[in-house]
Structure formats: structure tokens, C-alpha cells
Design a protein around this motif. Structure first.
Motif, PDB file in Angstrom:
ATOM      1  N   ASP A  88      34.520  39.603  35.100  1.00 26.81           N
ATOM      2  CA  ASP A  88      35.599  38.811  35.678  1.00 26.81           C
ATOM      3  C   ASP A  88      36.926  39.256  35.059  1.00 26.81           C
ATOM      4  O   ASP A  88      37.296  38.810  33.974  1.00 26.81           O
ATOM      5  CB  ASP A  88      35.340  37.322  35.415  1.00 26.81           C
ATOM      6  CG  ASP A  88      36.313  36.432  36.182  1.00 26.81           C
ATOM      7  OD1 ASP A  88      37.304  36.972  36.714  1.00 26.81           O
ATOM      8  OD2 ASP A  88      36.083  35.225  36.251  1.00 26.81           O
ATOM      9  N   THR A 112      31.721  41.363  51.606  1.00 27.68           N
ATOM     10  CA  THR A 112      33.068  41.401  52.182  1.00 27.68           C
ATOM     11  C   THR A 112      33.013  41.526  53.703  1.00 27.68           C
ATOM     12  O   THR A 112      34.026  41.755  54.336  1.00 27.68           O
ATOM     13  CB  THR A 112      33.860  42.595  51.614  1.00 27.68           C
ATOM     14  OG1 THR A 112      33.121  43.818  51.848  1.00 27.68           O
ATOM     15  CG2 THR A 112      34.078  42.442  50.110  1.00 27.68           C
ATOM     16  N   SER A 135      28.755  39.440  42.374  1.00 28.86           N
ATOM     17  CA  SER A 135      29.323  40.303  43.413  1.00 28.86           C
ATOM     18  C   SER A 135      29.148  39.612  44.766  1.00 28.86           C
ATOM     19  O   SER A 135      28.104  39.002  45.031  1.00 28.86           O
ATOM     20  CB  SER A 135      28.608  41.661  43.423  1.00 28.86           C
ATOM     21  OG  SER A 135      28.728  42.294  42.173  1.00 28.86           O
ATOM     22  N   ARG A 136      30.154  39.723  45.602  1.00 24.51           N
ATOM     23  CA  ARG A 136      30.126  39.028  46.883  1.00 24.51           C
ATOM     24  C   ARG A 136      30.201  40.006  48.041  1.00 24.51           C
ATOM     25  O   ARG A 136      30.635  41.148  47.882  1.00 24.51           O
ATOM     26  CB  ARG A 136      31.298  38.034  46.977  1.00 24.51           C
ATOM     27  CG  ARG A 136      31.225  36.948  45.918  1.00 24.51           C
ATOM     28  CD  ARG A 136      32.399  35.990  46.001  1.00 24.51           C
ATOM     29  NE  ARG A 136      32.310  34.968  44.961  1.00 24.51           N
ATOM     30  CZ  ARG A 136      31.647  33.843  45.084  1.00 24.51           C
ATOM     31  NH1 ARG A 136      31.000  33.572  46.213  1.00 24.51           N
ATOM     32  NH2 ARG A 136      31.602  32.957  44.108  1.00 24.51           N
ATOM     33  N   GLN A 156      31.200  37.637  37.106  1.00 21.22           N
ATOM     34  CA  GLN A 156      31.082  36.838  38.323  1.00 21.22           C
ATOM     35  C   GLN A 156      30.145  37.557  39.284  1.00 21.22           C
ATOM     36  O   GLN A 156      29.996  38.779  39.229  1.00 21.22           O
ATOM     37  CB  GLN A 156      32.450  36.625  38.966  1.00 21.22           C
ATOM     38  CG  GLN A 156      33.180  37.920  39.296  1.00 21.22           C
ATOM     39  CD  GLN A 156      34.605  37.678  39.742  1.00 21.22           C
ATOM     40  OE1 GLN A 156      35.029  36.540  39.890  1.00 21.22           O
ATOM     41  NE2 GLN A 156      35.346  38.757  39.967  1.00 21.22           N
ATOM     42  N   ARG A 177      35.896  49.373  34.199  1.00 22.80           N
ATOM     43  CA  ARG A 177      34.962  48.461  34.869  1.00 22.80           C
ATOM     44  C   ARG A 177      34.948  47.110  34.158  1.00 22.80           C
ATOM     45  O   ARG A 177      34.704  46.072  34.755  1.00 22.80           O
ATOM     46  CB  ARG A 177      33.556  49.071  34.891  1.00 22.80           C
ATOM     47  CG  ARG A 177      32.582  48.230  35.695  1.00 22.80           C
ATOM     48  CD  ARG A 177      31.243  48.890  35.874  1.00 22.80           C
ATOM     49  NE  ARG A 177      30.390  48.031  36.683  1.00 22.80           N
ATOM     50  CZ  ARG A 177      29.612  47.058  36.208  1.00 22.80           C
ATOM     51  NH1 ARG A 177      29.572  46.842  34.907  1.00 22.80           N
ATOM     52  NH2 ARG A 177      28.885  46.309  37.006  1.00 22.80           N
ATOM     53  N   VAL A 211      26.317  41.597  39.433  1.00 21.15           N
ATOM     54  CA  VAL A 211      27.484  40.922  38.871  1.00 21.15           C
ATOM     55  C   VAL A 211      28.520  41.958  38.460  1.00 21.15           C
ATOM     56  O   VAL A 211      28.210  43.143  38.303  1.00 21.15           O
ATOM     57  CB  VAL A 211      27.118  40.056  37.641  1.00 21.15           C
ATOM     58  CG1 VAL A 211      26.171  38.934  38.027  1.00 21.15           C
ATOM     59  CG2 VAL A 211      26.519  40.900  36.523  1.00 21.15           C
ATOM     60  N   GLU A 212      29.742  41.502  38.301  1.00 20.20           N
ATOM     61  CA  GLU A 212      30.811  42.378  37.820  1.00 20.20           C
ATOM     62  C   GLU A 212      31.699  41.597  36.864  1.00 20.20           C
ATOM     63  O   GLU A 212      31.879  40.378  37.033  1.00 20.20           O
ATOM     64  CB  GLU A 212      31.619  42.925  38.999  1.00 20.20           C
ATOM     65  CG  GLU A 212      32.086  41.874  39.963  1.00 20.20           C
ATOM     66  CD  GLU A 212      32.426  42.447  41.327  1.00 20.20           C
ATOM     67  OE1 GLU A 212      33.405  41.953  41.900  1.00 20.20           O
ATOM     68  OE2 GLU A 212      31.726  43.334  41.820  1.00 20.20           O
ATOM     69  N   THR A 268      26.210  32.757  46.424  1.00 22.81           N
ATOM     70  CA  THR A 268      25.687  33.598  45.345  1.00 22.81           C
ATOM     71  C   THR A 268      24.874  32.685  44.432  1.00 22.81           C
ATOM     72  O   THR A 268      24.847  31.468  44.605  1.00 22.81           O
ATOM     73  CB  THR A 268      26.834  34.244  44.550  1.00 22.81           C
ATOM     74  OG1 THR A 268      27.726  33.214  44.095  1.00 22.81           O
ATOM     75  CG2 THR A 268      27.611  35.222  45.424  1.00 22.81           C
TER      76      THR A 268
END
Length: 261
Positions: A227, A99, A96-97, A94, A240, A224-225, A110
Motif C-alpha cells: 500500500d 480494473t 490487488s483489484r 492491499q 514495488r 496483494v501489493e 477481495t
């Protein structure tokens, strides 16, 4: 792809795909061309519409909320349960957002799914100035497209260089110089500290350097990271990403993982 390969290996097995993505499988790299207007939406699909039916693959539309590994069950958001003898986790990554305050305002997005790009396309009708945060190829290609379409763009980089895993400082500087020649306002070693709004809509940002920049859209392209939402709740070992052995086995009974997750 996993379902197709499995069907090729076993013509009789029952195969189900659980997904909450309402769209057919699509070419994610082509989304930037969709934003640029070079590719129509109907050309994004990577498989024919009747793929699941032709391959006798059961498509379950819904969000998986829990895995009961001992009982070999997947719990869905609507309360239903799906049993399995083998389970493959391919939930992907997903975006990365941010904060920071204001990150939930309308106009902050995104760029990961077709829905994200559709949202951007719809909002472009009413915007003039866009802030893009990120230092990779997605940020660069998006900025290039937006400038070509005539929008004012501010580019924020967390570090002093672009794409530091690939470009050295000299190469990075050449790209940033070209961006500036194209009319992009480039700000290095600055991040978004706050997104300001009016009536729930983006109206500007404040950088970590204290600069206020008016804008109507903020595009976040900071990576991205995996999900792991479902995985962590289910107690499957992860760092991770999901931890697997050479056979992609997670260690949880009959559960495997593959792809970006």
C-alpha cells in the motif's frame, strides 16, 4: 507489534499508532476459518481490547493523507496534524483489484480485511453461484469452503497451472482434478474481461474467452501489493515497495518502514 517492541525498549517514550482500521489487531490467516464457520468473530483478535491503554500507546483513529517530512508532521484526513520525532511506515499490503468494466458493482469483493469477510458472509444469504478468480492458496481455500457450504463455484485461473511459484504442472493438475471431483467448474487460461450487472448488483461475468457465466458474487484473490498511496504522495523513494536500507531507513529524515509495505 512494532509499538509493543518499542514500548518494551523504552518505557517513557510517547508512542502513537495511526490507523483507519476500526477493528483491534487480528489474525489474518484465521479469516478463512471465520468464513468456514470454524472460528467465531470474537476469537479473531490477536491482542486484548485494552492493549493500547495498558501499554500507554496512543491510538489515533483516522486516515493519514500526507507526510510533511521536513516538518516531521503527518496530515490526517480530518485536517488534524500529528507531530513525530521518528516515523515508522507499516501500512501493509492491499488486495490487488480488477480494473475491468463492472469491477465496482455490489457483489465484487477481495478477501483481505475483516470487513471484506463480513461483506461476503452477509451476501452469501442471497447467492447461489460464485466466481472465484485466483490461483493461490487463498483462492483454493475459499473455493473449498464455499463448496462445503453448498454453493456453486466457478474457478478462473489466469495461467494453466495453480500457484506456479510452488507447484509444478503435475502437482497443479492433481489439485485441479480434485476441485473438479468436488463439483467446481474449473476454467484455465481465462480471466474476467467484464462483470455484468443489474440494478448495481453483479449478475454475471464475461471471460477473456468470450464465455458468459451467470453469478451473484465475484471473489477476487489475485494477490496483494504494498500500500504505497501515502508514500508516493510524500515523495519517499519506492519501487514495488518502500526502498529501505539494512536498518529499515527510507532515506527521508527520521522515517523508517517495515512489514508488507
Amino acid at each position: 507489534t512494532a509499538a509493543e517492541v518499542l514500548r518494551g525498549e523504552d518505557s517513557a517514550a510517547q508512542i502513537s499508532v495511526i490507523t483507519d482500521d476500526p477493528f483491534p489487531p487480528y489474525y489474518r490467516p484465521a479469516l478463512k476459518d471465520y468464513l468456514a464457520g470454524r472460528v467465531r468473530e470474537d476469537k479473531l483478535w490477536s491482542r486484548p481490547a485494552g492493549l493500547y491503554q495498558e501499554q500507554q500507546i496512543r491510538l489515533i483513529a483516522g486516515r493519514a493523507t500526507a507526510i510533511q517530512a521536513g516538518q516531521h508532521l503527518v496530515q490526517l484526513q480530518d485536517g488534524k496534524q500529528v507531530g513525530y520525532s521518528r516515523l515508522l511506515l507499516a501500512s501493509g499490503a492491499q488486495a490487488s483489484r480488477l480494473t475491468c468494466p463492472g469491477s465496482n458493482l455490489a457483489g465484487v469483493t477481495t478477501l483481505r480485511s475483516i470487513a471484506d469477510y463480513q461483506q461476503v458472509q452477509q451476501r452469501l444469504i442471497q447467492v447461489k453461484h460464485i466466481v472465484v478468480s485466483g490461483s493461490g492458496t487463498l483462492a483454493l481455500e475459499t473455493i473449498e469452503t464455499l463448496r462445503h457450504r453448498g454453493f456453486e463455484v466457478t474457478h478462473l485461473l489466469r495461467k494453466r497451472t495453480l500457484w506456479s511459484d510452488v507447484l509444478d504442472p503435475t502437482a497443479s493438475d492433481l489439485v485441479l482434478q480434485q476441485e473438479r471431483r468436488d463439483g467446481v467448474e474449473v476454467r484455465v487460461a481465462e480471466e474476467i474481461a467484464e462483470i455484468t450487472g443489474r440494478a448495481g448488483q453483479v449478475s454475471g461475468i464475461v471471460t477473456t474467452g468470450g464465455t458468459r457465466i451467470p453469478c451473484e458474487m465475484v471473489i477476487v484473490a489475485i494477490g496483494v501489493e504494498p500500500d504505497l498511496t501515502l508514500v508516493k504522495k510524500s515523495g519517499i523513494p519506492c519501487g514495488r515497495g518502500v526502498k529501505v536500507d539494512q536498518a529499515m531507513y527510507t532515506g527521508a529524515p527520521d522515517i523508517y518502514a517495515a512489514g508488507d509495505v
